[in-house]
Enzyme design. Sequence first.
Site, PDB file in Angstrom:
ATOM      1  N   ASP A  21       0.851  -1.202  -0.002  1.00 22.99           N
ATOM      2  CA  ASP A  21      -0.043  -0.182   0.134  1.00 22.99           C
ATOM      3  C   ASP A  21       0.811   1.286  -0.040  1.00 22.99           C
ATOM      4  O   ASP A  21       2.080   1.142   0.044  1.00 22.99           O
ATOM      5  CB  ASP A  21      -1.094  -0.043   1.281  1.00 22.99           C
ATOM      6  CG  ASP A  21      -1.917   1.324   1.208  1.00 22.99           C
ATOM      7  OD1 ASP A  21      -2.348   1.806   0.175  1.00 22.99           O
ATOM      8  OD2 ASP A  21      -1.944   1.668   2.361  1.00 22.99           O
ATOM      9  N   SER A  22       0.333   2.400  -0.205  1.00 20.77           N
ATOM     10  CA  SER A  22       0.893   3.691  -0.090  1.00 20.77           C
ATOM     11  C   SER A  22       1.719   3.752   1.440  1.00 20.77           C
ATOM     12  O   SER A  22       2.560   4.517   1.530  1.00 20.77           O
ATOM     13  CB  SER A  22      -0.042   4.490  -0.351  1.00 20.77           C
ATOM     14  OG  SER A  22      -0.840   4.931   0.478  1.00 20.77           O
ATOM     15  N   CYS A  84      -4.462  -1.661  -1.664  1.00 21.81           N
ATOM     16  CA  CYS A  84      -4.675  -0.228  -2.122  1.00 21.81           C
ATOM     17  C   CYS A  84      -5.613   0.034  -3.252  1.00 21.81           C
ATOM     18  O   CYS A  84      -5.472  -0.745  -4.088  1.00 21.81           O
ATOM     19  CB  CYS A  84      -3.236   0.470  -2.548  1.00 21.81           C
ATOM     20  SG  CYS A  84      -3.539   2.149  -2.727  1.00 21.81           S
ATOM     21  N   GLU A 168      -3.238   8.359   8.688  1.00 20.86           N
ATOM     22  CA  GLU A 168      -1.670   8.249   8.856  1.00 20.86           C
ATOM     23  C   GLU A 168      -1.162   9.056  10.217  1.00 20.86           C
ATOM     24  O   GLU A 168      -0.130   8.593  10.772  1.00 20.86           O
ATOM     25  CB  GLU A 168      -0.714   8.876   7.780  1.00 20.86           C
ATOM     26  CG  GLU A 168      -0.867   8.244   6.296  1.00 20.86           C
ATOM     27  CD  GLU A 168      -0.007   7.028   6.059  1.00 20.86           C
ATOM     28  OE1 GLU A 168       0.820   6.771   7.119  1.00 20.86           O
ATOM     29  OE2 GLU A 168      -0.551   5.948   5.520  1.00 20.86           O
ATOM     30  N   CYS A 200     -11.011   2.837   0.378  1.00 17.75           N
ATOM     31  CA  CYS A 200      -9.511   3.024   0.612  1.00 17.75           C
ATOM     32  C   CYS A 200      -9.222   2.346   1.719  1.00 17.75           C
ATOM     33  O   CYS A 200     -10.020   2.311   2.744  1.00 17.75           O
ATOM     34  CB  CYS A 200      -9.464   4.645   0.848  1.00 17.75           C
ATOM     35  SG  CYS A 200      -7.879   5.181   1.328  1.00 17.75           S
ATOM     36  N   HIS A 202      -7.388   2.605   3.981  1.00 21.42           N
ATOM     37  CA  HIS A 202      -7.165   3.760   5.199  1.00 21.42           C
ATOM     38  C   HIS A 202      -8.404   3.961   5.801  1.00 21.42           C
ATOM     39  O   HIS A 202      -8.188   4.477   7.209  1.00 21.42           O
ATOM     40  CB  HIS A 202      -6.346   4.997   4.906  1.00 21.42           C
ATOM     41  CG  HIS A 202      -5.179   5.216   4.654  1.00 21.42           C
ATOM     42  ND1 HIS A 202      -4.351   4.456   3.410  1.00 21.42           N
ATOM     43  CD2 HIS A 202      -4.086   5.597   5.491  1.00 21.42           C
ATOM     44  CE1 HIS A 202      -3.084   4.638   3.411  1.00 21.42           C
ATOM     45  NE2 HIS A 202      -2.878   5.310   4.386  1.00 21.42           N
TER      46      HIS A 202
HETATM   47  N1  DGL Z   1      -4.958   3.267   1.083  1.00 24.57           N
HETATM   48  C1  DGL Z   1      -4.887   3.577  -0.158  1.00 24.57           C
HETATM   49  C2  DGL Z   1      -6.317   3.459  -0.929  1.00 24.57           C
HETATM   50  O1  DGL Z   1      -6.892   2.285  -0.716  1.00 24.57           O
HETATM   51  C3  DGL Z   1      -4.275   4.728  -0.620  1.00 24.57           C
HETATM   52  C4  DGL Z   1      -4.427   5.939  -0.170  1.00 24.57           C
HETATM   53  C5  DGL Z   1      -3.476   7.171  -0.474  1.00 24.57           C
HETATM   54  O2  DGL Z   1      -2.175   6.926  -0.481  1.00 24.57           O
HETATM   55  O3  DGL Z   1      -3.856   8.158  -0.933  1.00 24.57           O
HETATM   56  O4  DGL Z   1      -6.674   3.985  -1.530  1.00 24.57           O
END
Ligand code: DGL
Length: 295
Positions: A21-22, A84, A168, A200, A202
């Site tokens: 993931d990012s 991600c 984050e 997402c 996150h």
């Molecule tokens: N967690 C990621 C997603 O599902 C990336 C979020 C990001 O880096 O902007 O899109």
Amino acid sequence: MKGGGGSGPAGRREHMLGVFDSGIGGLTVVRHLRRLLPAWDIVYFGDTARVPYGTKSDATVRRFAGEAARFLTQFGVSHLVVACNTVSAVALRHLTREFQELPVAGVIQPGAEAAVEATRSGRIGVIGTRATIASGAYEHAIAVAAHRAGKKARVHTRPCPLLVPLAEEGLAGSRAAREVLRDYLAPLRAKRIDTLILGCTHYPPFKPAIRSVLGRRVTLIDSGEATARRLARSLKRNSNPAPRGRGSLTCYVSDIPRQFEAIGRRFLGSRLGRVWLVPQDDLPWFQRPPIQGSP
Ligand code: DGL
């Protein structure tokens, strides 16, 4: 690192997932993978030096995704899991093409199918990064899933770019997060959606705040959980003999492991252990030849 069963062809481990993931968000997918596939080894890469991906162009996200995946293949992983939504939305086809010998799982299709299954009214909301929403990937996947299921679906989307930095920073449960969500979710509330895809990885830590805005009647679909379920089903069907014991989890990041360690446990739901900083020389983007004409 503990090995997960024997080595497959070309030094590949038979029961090792490469997940990326990012940043920290993909740990919400790892959480479900560890629950459903406890004996599998997992190598995780969080690109903390370059998070967020969701505000960047498709071309940049594709390049980052290729580099992250190449980094993970050095471990001989047997499968790649794109934890991600942003990468799944804009780069999945590219990854599948580049890593033809590896099964690559993304999070969009399982999330879309779970939402179609859950909706009663057919009014489905999707929240995600700007890149995910702009790609139209969820609208497309939901249309395909609804067609297959013989159901009608109307999709309402909303980008929520402030949520990734809040996550984050470990602020998913804060007053600030609730305020931001009230604003972001107002148009979806007005559309009377009955199902919301958290598009997402996150976003799962925001579930209590989302529920407080939308109420308990709206079903929340965690795309990462839907992906882990689907993957576990297919891996259990196809791994013979099944791996045994407790698999390892090894995490790598491209910057500041301490922050990832501190906040990661909330995303993972358990202790993370040591997080390794990828030696810069190991990252493929440092190996590129200098741009011609540069000083
Ligand atoms: N967690 C990621 C997603 O599902 C990336 C979020 C990001 O880096 O902007 O899109």
